[in-house]
Enzyme design. Structure first.
Site, PDB file in Angstrom:
ATOM      1  N   ASP A 269       0.813  -1.228   0.000  1.00 19.46           N
ATOM      2  CA  ASP A 269       0.000   0.000   0.000  1.00 19.46           C
ATOM      3  C   ASP A 269       0.843   1.274   0.000  1.00 19.46           C
ATOM      4  OD1 ASP A 269      -2.040  -1.767   0.138  1.00 19.46           O
ATOM      5  OD2 ASP A 269      -2.728  -1.213   2.135  1.00 19.46           O
ATOM      6  N   ASP A 495      -7.096  -5.237  10.799  1.00 18.19           N
ATOM      7  CA  ASP A 495      -6.637  -4.194   9.862  1.00 18.19           C
ATOM      8  C   ASP A 495      -6.616  -2.822  10.517  1.00 18.19           C
ATOM      9  OD1 ASP A 495      -6.478  -5.895   7.550  1.00 18.19           O
ATOM     10  OD2 ASP A 495      -8.665  -5.851   7.478  1.00 18.19           O
TER      11      ASP A 495
HETATM   12  C1  BGC Z   1      -0.316  -3.590  10.629  1.00 22.03           C
HETATM   13  C2  BGC Z   1       0.978  -4.241  11.059  1.00 22.03           C
HETATM   14  C3  BGC Z   1       0.797  -5.745  11.131  1.00 22.03           C
HETATM   15  C4  BGC Z   1       0.227  -6.272   9.842  1.00 22.03           C
HETATM   16  C5  BGC Z   1      -0.042  -7.753   9.879  1.00 22.03           C
HETATM   17  C6  BGC Z   1      -0.830  -4.211   9.358  1.00 22.03           C
HETATM   18  O1  BGC Z   1      -2.080  -3.700   9.068  1.00 22.03           O
HETATM   19  O2  BGC Z   1      -0.130  -2.223  10.488  1.00 22.03           O
HETATM   20  O3  BGC Z   1       1.352  -3.747  12.322  1.00 22.03           O
HETATM   21  O4  BGC Z   1       2.025  -6.365  11.417  1.00 22.03           O
HETATM   22  O5  BGC Z   1      -0.959  -5.613   9.521  1.00 22.03           O
HETATM   23  O6  BGC Z   1      -1.114  -8.068  10.678  1.00 22.03           O
END
Ligand code: BGC
Length: 556
Positions: A269, A495
């Site tokens: 992203d 998320d």
């Molecule tokens: C988060 C990370 C996390 C990843 C996997 C992302 O949305 O910002 O901190 O490690 O997701 O879950």
């Protein structure tokens, strides 16, 4: 009909002492009345900084602008192509590929001569034009997933196994996220990178094993959203390099890990935001405008590619968004161009990229079984129904998008042996609401509502989607051009929080994660479709994990 026509000439003298020399490989794919021209500029002389290529058509050919990888203009029969920012420098022996689509009537003879910076190109024909000019520093296999196991993250596994029914999937491989500097040495409940790699060597037990690690800590991270804002401010490129990428690269390069196949997923992203979420678009955010203007996404990604790509057993896969983001014509090619720019920034070369990944941490369906963008309903192809589900997108699912993206990347600056990954961790869309046949309705809106497998309210929804299920289990080489289906986003990890929660990770509260939110231009002002009671991004979200298992497709 496809023809390779090569034009050659030597360079006569070049002003001011620099020796200029060039050869142009002009290849045409002609389908009668229309054609695609691929033009490789080979620099046989001194290094060039900034170039302008000129040639004349013999007939009435017309370049359809914009073309790609150059600024194309035509006046009468005279065509000029000038470099873009990322491909202006050509080392001695270096080359770059540009191209355009064209139309003609009568005959479509190749231009008789070309000039680079006003010097005629006279280099001799390359008997075997190399579509893969970038040296690959490692001894890599074409697809690292073939014939290899994939690392199971014991930290994720333990959480999955602790859930009722979780043991059914606890042994699946998932991505290891380096989502902040502290993750390199380890955080509460998550071991550090070297400890993971030690465990990977143990799991490998002498056989080939893929270790999947996510590089995710760019300055000004997540510029179009708040849920995954990170610890580095927009200007902190230097810290990104020295405190994040350098230590990761040096751990990955340790001899103890030389037999692992290390897949790095680079900065999800990030780059597509600089195409779609910048001024003057309605979807622009000030943060993405800043990251475009300061170049720190492009330079950060370039640095990561160069540094990590210098480790011979690392395979870099760059995030390519998903079809519901860059599948529209005005986003698609521009995104690939930006990736070429990043792959040439900060010491990187396109040869440092082994492929791209689609749908990381997103929910777009792998295959829509009951329609394509061209399916005609009520007298019109679905893609031409303005404001409909497809709404002029070229693609309706991730498989079609990923295969097309790969082709486009190959036709621009990337190597022909690149492969795609598709994240299928949460795009199953099974359960009771999954359609089992195409709708018979002749009303496009009803047809779409009754036929689509992706059950989101809108394609722009990305946070903890209600109704989602686990998708295809991780699998090597499932389809042409696809290196693997992978679970990079670990199912069960949120998320983003559904309301504001204090934290020390830099994470913000994005209302796209709030089930009561009515949206913004990036989801066309629709409801967010998010689950309630969600913790901050990356934290364990048991209710979501249970729903993903319930709605798994294929079912568990
Ligand atoms: C988060 C990370 C996390 C990843 C996997 C992302 O949305 O910002 O901190 O490690 O997701 O879950």
């Amino acid at each position: 009909m496809s023809a390779l026509l090569t034009s050659l000439i030597t360079l006569s003298a070049q002003p001011a002492g620099a020796a200029v020399g060039c050869r142009i490989d002009y290849t045409v794919n002609d389908w009668g009345g229309g054609f695609t021209a691929t033009v490789r500029i080979n620099n046989l002389g001194d290094p060039v900084t900034g170039w302008s290529l000129r040639f004349s058509f013999a007939g009435n050919q017309q370049v359809n602008t914009p073309g790609w990888n150059a600024n194309w203009t035509q006046s009468g029969q005279q065509v000029t192509a000038t470099n873009l920012g990322w491909n202006g420098t050509l080392a001695t022996g270096g080359s770059t590929e540009i191209g355009f689509n064209g139309t003609y009537s009568g005959s479509n003879a190749a231009p008789a001569s070309f000039s680079l910076n006003n010097t005629t190109c006279t280099g001799t024909t390359d008997p075997d034009p190399d579509p893969d000019p970038d040296p690959d520093p490692g001894n890599r296999v074409d697809n690292p997933y073939v014939g290899a196991g994939v690392y199971v993250n014991p930290d994720w596994s333990a959480k999955a196994r602790a859930e009722t029914g979780g043991s059914r999937i606890a042994n699946q491989p998932t991505g290891v996220w380096m989502d902040r500097i502290a993750a390199i040495t380890g955080t509460t409940g998550a071991r550090g990178l070297a400890a993971h790699l030690d465990e990977a060597v143990r799991q490998a037990a002498g056989q080939p094993l893929v270790f999947q690690v996510v590089i995710y800590n760019l300055p000004g991270r997540d510029c179009a959203a708040l849920a995954s804002n990170g610890e580095l401010g927009p200007t902190e490129l230097n810290r990104y390099k020295t405190e994040y990428i350098d230590p990761i690269a040096s751990i990955l390069a340790r001899p103890a890990y030389a037999n692992l196949r290390i897949v790095t997923v680079i900065e999800i992203d990030s780059l597509p935001n600089l195409v779609t979420n910048v001024s003057p678009r309605e979807t622009a955010t000030p943060q993405c405008d800043t990251m475009k203007a300061n170049g720190n996404y492009v330079n950060g990604v370039g640095y990561a590619l160069a540094k990590l790509g210098a480790v011979p057993n690392v395979y870099n896969y760059v995030d390519a968004g998903h079809h519901g983001w860059i599948g529209w014509d005005d986003n698609f090619n521009a995104s690939v161009q930006l990736m070429c720019q990043a792959a040439n920034a900060s010491g990187a070369a396109p040869g440092n990229v082994q492929g791209f990944i689609a749908n990381t941490a997103n929910y777009s369906a792998l295959k829509e079984a009951f329609f394509t963008a061209d399916t005609v309903v009520g007298g019109k192809p679905l893609r031409e129904v303005a404001g409909g589900w497809v709404d002029w997108n070229r693609y309706v699912d991730e498989l079609g998008f990923a295969q097309a993206f790969r082709q486009q990347a190959d036709s621009q600056c990337f190597d022909s042996n690149i492969g795609m990954l598709i994240d299928t961790s949460r795009n199953g869309w099974g359960g009771p609401d999954r359609p089992t046949a195409a709708s018979t309705s002749t009303d496009p809106a009803t047809f779409m509502e009754e036929s689509r497998i992706d059950r989101r309210i809108h394609l722009g929804n990305w946070c903890n989607q209600s109704g989602a299920g686990l998708g295809e289990r991780p699998k090597a080489a499932p389809e042409p051009g696809i290196d693997a289906y992978v679970w990079i986003k670990p199912p069960g990890e949120s998320d983003g929080s559904s309301s504001a929660i204090d934290n020390d990770e830099g994470k913000g509260f994005d209302r796209m994660c709030d089930p009561t939110y009515t949206g913004n231009p990036r989801n066309n002002d629709n409801m967010s479709g998010a689950l309630g009671n969600a913790p901050i991004s990356g934290h364990w979200f048991s209710a979501q994990f249970q729903e993903l298992m319930r709605n798994a497709y294929p079912p568990l």
